[in-house]
Design a protein around this motif. Structure first.
Motif, PDB file in Angstrom:
ATOM      1  N   ASN A  33      28.007  18.798 -32.517  1.00  0.00           N
ATOM      2  CA  ASN A  33      27.644  17.445 -32.091  1.00  0.00           C
ATOM      3  C   ASN A  33      27.542  17.298 -30.578  1.00  0.00           C
ATOM      4  OD1 ASN A  33      30.348  17.757 -31.576  1.00  0.00           O
ATOM      5  ND2 ASN A  33      30.948  15.706 -32.289  1.00  0.00           N
ATOM      6  N   THR A  34      27.593  18.410 -29.842  1.00  0.00           N
ATOM      7  CA  THR A  34      27.496  18.350 -28.376  1.00  0.00           C
ATOM      8  C   THR A  34      26.140  17.779 -27.974  1.00  0.00           C
ATOM      9  OG1 THR A  34      28.953  20.261 -28.132  1.00  0.00           O
ATOM     10  CG2 THR A  34      27.579  19.671 -26.237  1.00  0.00           C
ATOM     11  N   ASN A  35      26.160  16.771 -27.125  1.00  0.00           N
ATOM     12  CA  ASN A  35      24.932  16.091 -26.708  1.00  0.00           C
ATOM     13  C   ASN A  35      24.976  15.877 -25.196  1.00  0.00           C
ATOM     14  OD1 ASN A  35      22.867  14.193 -26.160  1.00  0.00           O
ATOM     15  ND2 ASN A  35      22.967  13.387 -28.243  1.00  0.00           N
ATOM     16  N   LEU A  36      24.061  16.517 -24.486  1.00  0.00           N
ATOM     17  CA  LEU A  36      24.020  16.435 -23.028  1.00  0.00           C
ATOM     18  C   LEU A  36      22.968  15.449 -22.534  1.00  0.00           C
ATOM     19  CD1 LEU A  36      24.379  20.224 -22.100  1.00  0.00           C
ATOM     20  CD2 LEU A  36      26.171  18.535 -22.551  1.00  0.00           C
ATOM     21  N   SER A  37      22.590  14.512 -23.364  1.00  0.00           N
ATOM     22  CA  SER A  37      21.611  13.493 -22.968  1.00  0.00           C
ATOM     23  C   SER A  37      22.106  12.745 -21.737  1.00  0.00           C
ATOM     24  CB  SER A  37      21.376  12.502 -24.103  1.00  0.00           C
ATOM     25  OG  SER A  37      20.782  13.140 -25.208  1.00  0.00           O
ATOM     26  N   GLY A  38      21.196  12.519 -20.788  1.00  0.00           N
ATOM     27  CA  GLY A  38      21.526  11.805 -19.571  1.00  0.00           C
ATOM     28  C   GLY A  38      22.101  12.678 -18.482  1.00  0.00           C
ATOM     29  N   LYS A  39      22.343  13.976 -18.783  1.00  0.00           N
ATOM     30  CA  LYS A  39      23.002  14.851 -17.820  1.00  0.00           C
ATOM     31  C   LYS A  39      22.001  15.753 -17.100  1.00  0.00           C
ATOM     32  CE  LYS A  39      27.426  14.670 -20.146  1.00  0.00           C
ATOM     33  NZ  LYS A  39      28.649  15.398 -20.563  1.00  0.00           N
ATOM     34  N   THR A  40      22.421  16.205 -15.902  1.00  0.00           N
ATOM     35  CA  THR A  40      21.579  17.027 -15.033  1.00  0.00           C
ATOM     36  C   THR A  40      22.254  18.350 -14.743  1.00  0.00           C
ATOM     37  OG1 THR A  40      20.622  15.082 -13.957  1.00  0.00           O
ATOM     38  CG2 THR A  40      20.493  17.156 -12.749  1.00  0.00           C
ATOM     39  N   ALA A  41      21.479  19.429 -14.784  1.00  0.00           N
ATOM     40  CA  ALA A  41      21.991  20.766 -14.486  1.00  0.00           C
ATOM     41  C   ALA A  41      21.085  21.464 -13.485  1.00  0.00           C
ATOM     42  CB  ALA A  41      22.096  21.598 -15.761  1.00  0.00           C
ATOM     43  N   ILE A  42      21.706  22.257 -12.619  1.00  0.00           N
ATOM     44  CA  ILE A  42      21.003  23.118 -11.663  1.00  0.00           C
ATOM     45  C   ILE A  42      21.397  24.556 -11.972  1.00  0.00           C
ATOM     46  CG2 ILE A  42      20.738  23.762  -9.242  1.00  0.00           C
ATOM     47  CD1 ILE A  42      21.498  20.868  -8.521  1.00  0.00           C
ATOM     48  N   ILE A  43      20.415  25.435 -12.098  1.00  0.00           N
ATOM     49  CA  ILE A  43      20.683  26.851 -12.351  1.00  0.00           C
ATOM     50  C   ILE A  43      19.896  27.683 -11.351  1.00  0.00           C
ATOM     51  CG2 ILE A  43      20.646  28.728 -14.022  1.00  0.00           C
ATOM     52  CD1 ILE A  43      20.657  26.712 -16.248  1.00  0.00           C
ATOM     53  N   THR A  44      20.581  28.507 -10.589  1.00  0.00           N
ATOM     54  CA  THR A  44      19.890  29.401  -9.655  1.00  0.00           C
ATOM     55  C   THR A  44      19.504  30.689 -10.367  1.00  0.00           C
ATOM     56  OG1 THR A  44      21.885  30.544  -8.833  1.00  0.00           O
ATOM     57  CG2 THR A  44      21.304  28.446  -7.784  1.00  0.00           C
TER      58      THR A  44
END
Length: 346
Positions: A33-44
């Protein structure tokens, strides 16, 4: 909380650890049920390999905003196009970042501060194995140490106050994960007694691709040991995650000849990219404040290499800390760290 540096050093041989990582450890996937809606990620380093796979897995968890930080915008856009196909509702951007350039690292941090209203996750994945001796003209440092250690630590420190301010609005801390490697547990670190330490890596007479790669990852662990004394887990959760040996990555893309054949054969023991990248997603999404300042290996908190717990190791770590801060004085890292530490003290 009990972190990696509070644990007893491991007495297992590297062979036993490698076998356990590759054949016995079980992935810890995010809850269904993990939901990352609304979240921001940066990946190099996210246009290929494990960085790309970590991006895909976060998008599968309904991440809303993803920034691919890459050296080549063209390759980044190609990767973004592939990620957008199954995730048309996600906002995926490509930002240029050259880890061989202090100017580029600082400009990237300033852009994040000025253009983003929220940052939940930062994965510092960009790295390399330098098969040939190559230095960065602007700094004089050998490229492997510059990318894997010095510039990565600069970016980490620059992001600390940004993540403190722009973390999740619910009061939970933002997460910053640095990609590590289990090979640090067997790193020879032959120049450990050098004083000064950082310039000793730049000597072409003693350059060894394997030693330098292993040491570059070990230096990151040594820096993290001191860094967490300046940062509260209530502000930013910082950890270091090892994906173990994985097949089909781009880390050794420049390998040729017999070594390339050997690596192909050795890759038969490797994890899939999906399983390897899940270590990063676990560090970012599953792990909480208990992982602050920790070395995560095979989805669990693990001790640092035994050398770091010794009196000699403490001396070398302090030397590295002092030299790194002096190297990065131009970027105001001492001021940043002291401001973060003031919050820890309060």
């Amino acid at each position: 909380m009990v972190g990696s540096k509070d644990l007893q050093p491991s007495t297992k041989s590297f062979g036993r650890i490698f076998f356990s990582n590759q054949f016995r450890a079980k992935p810890q996937w995010p809850a269904p049920n993990t939901n990352l809606s609304g979240k921001t990620a940066i990946i190099t380093g996210s246009n290929t390999g494990l960085g790309y796979e970590a991006a895909r897995q976060l998008l599968d968890l309904k991440l809303s905003h993803l920034i691919l930080a890459v050296r080549s915008p063209e390759k980044g856009e190609a990767a973004a196009a592939q990620l957008r196909l199954p995730h048309p509702n996600a906002y995926i951007e490509v930002w240029q970042l050259d880890m061989c350039s202090y100017d580029s690292v600082q400009a990237f941090a300033r852009r994040a501060e000025s253009q983003l209203s929220r940052i939940d996750f930062v994965l510092l994945n960009a790295g390399m194995i330098g098969l040939n001796y190559t230095t960065v003209k602007s700094t004089g440092h050998v490229e492997c140490i510059q990318v894997n250690y010095i510039s990565t630590m600069l970016l980490a420190v620059l992001f600390l106050p940004i993540l403190k301010v722009k973390g999740p609005p619910d009061g939970q801390p933002a997460r910053l994960t640095i990609v590590g490697a289990a090979v640090t547990l067997a790193a020879e670190f032959p120049n450990r007694t050098a004083n000064p330490l950082l310039p000793s890596f730049d000597d072409p007479k003693t350059y060894n691709p394997r030693d330098h790669y292993d040491s570059s990852k070990l230096l990151a662990e040594m820096f993290l040991w001191n860094l967490v004394d300046y940062v509260s887990a209530n502000d930013v959760i910082i950890n270091l995650a090892d994906p173990a040996w994985c097949k089909d990555t781009e880390l050794a893309r420049d390998v040729t000849g017999a070594m390339k054949v050997a690596l192909k054969l050795f890759s038969l023991t490797g994890r899939t990219r999906e399983v390897g990248a899940s270590c990063f997603v676990d560090a970012l999404v599953n792990k909480g404040k208990e992982s602050h300042g920790c070395f995560l290996m095979s989805w669990n908190i693990h001790p640092f290499p035994a050398f770091l717990y010794t009196p000699e190791g403490k001396v070398v770590m302090q030397r590295l800390w002092d030299e790194t801060l002096a190297e990065l004085d131009f970027a105001g890292v001492r001021t940043i760290l002291n401001s973060m530490k003031a919050k820890v003290a309060n």
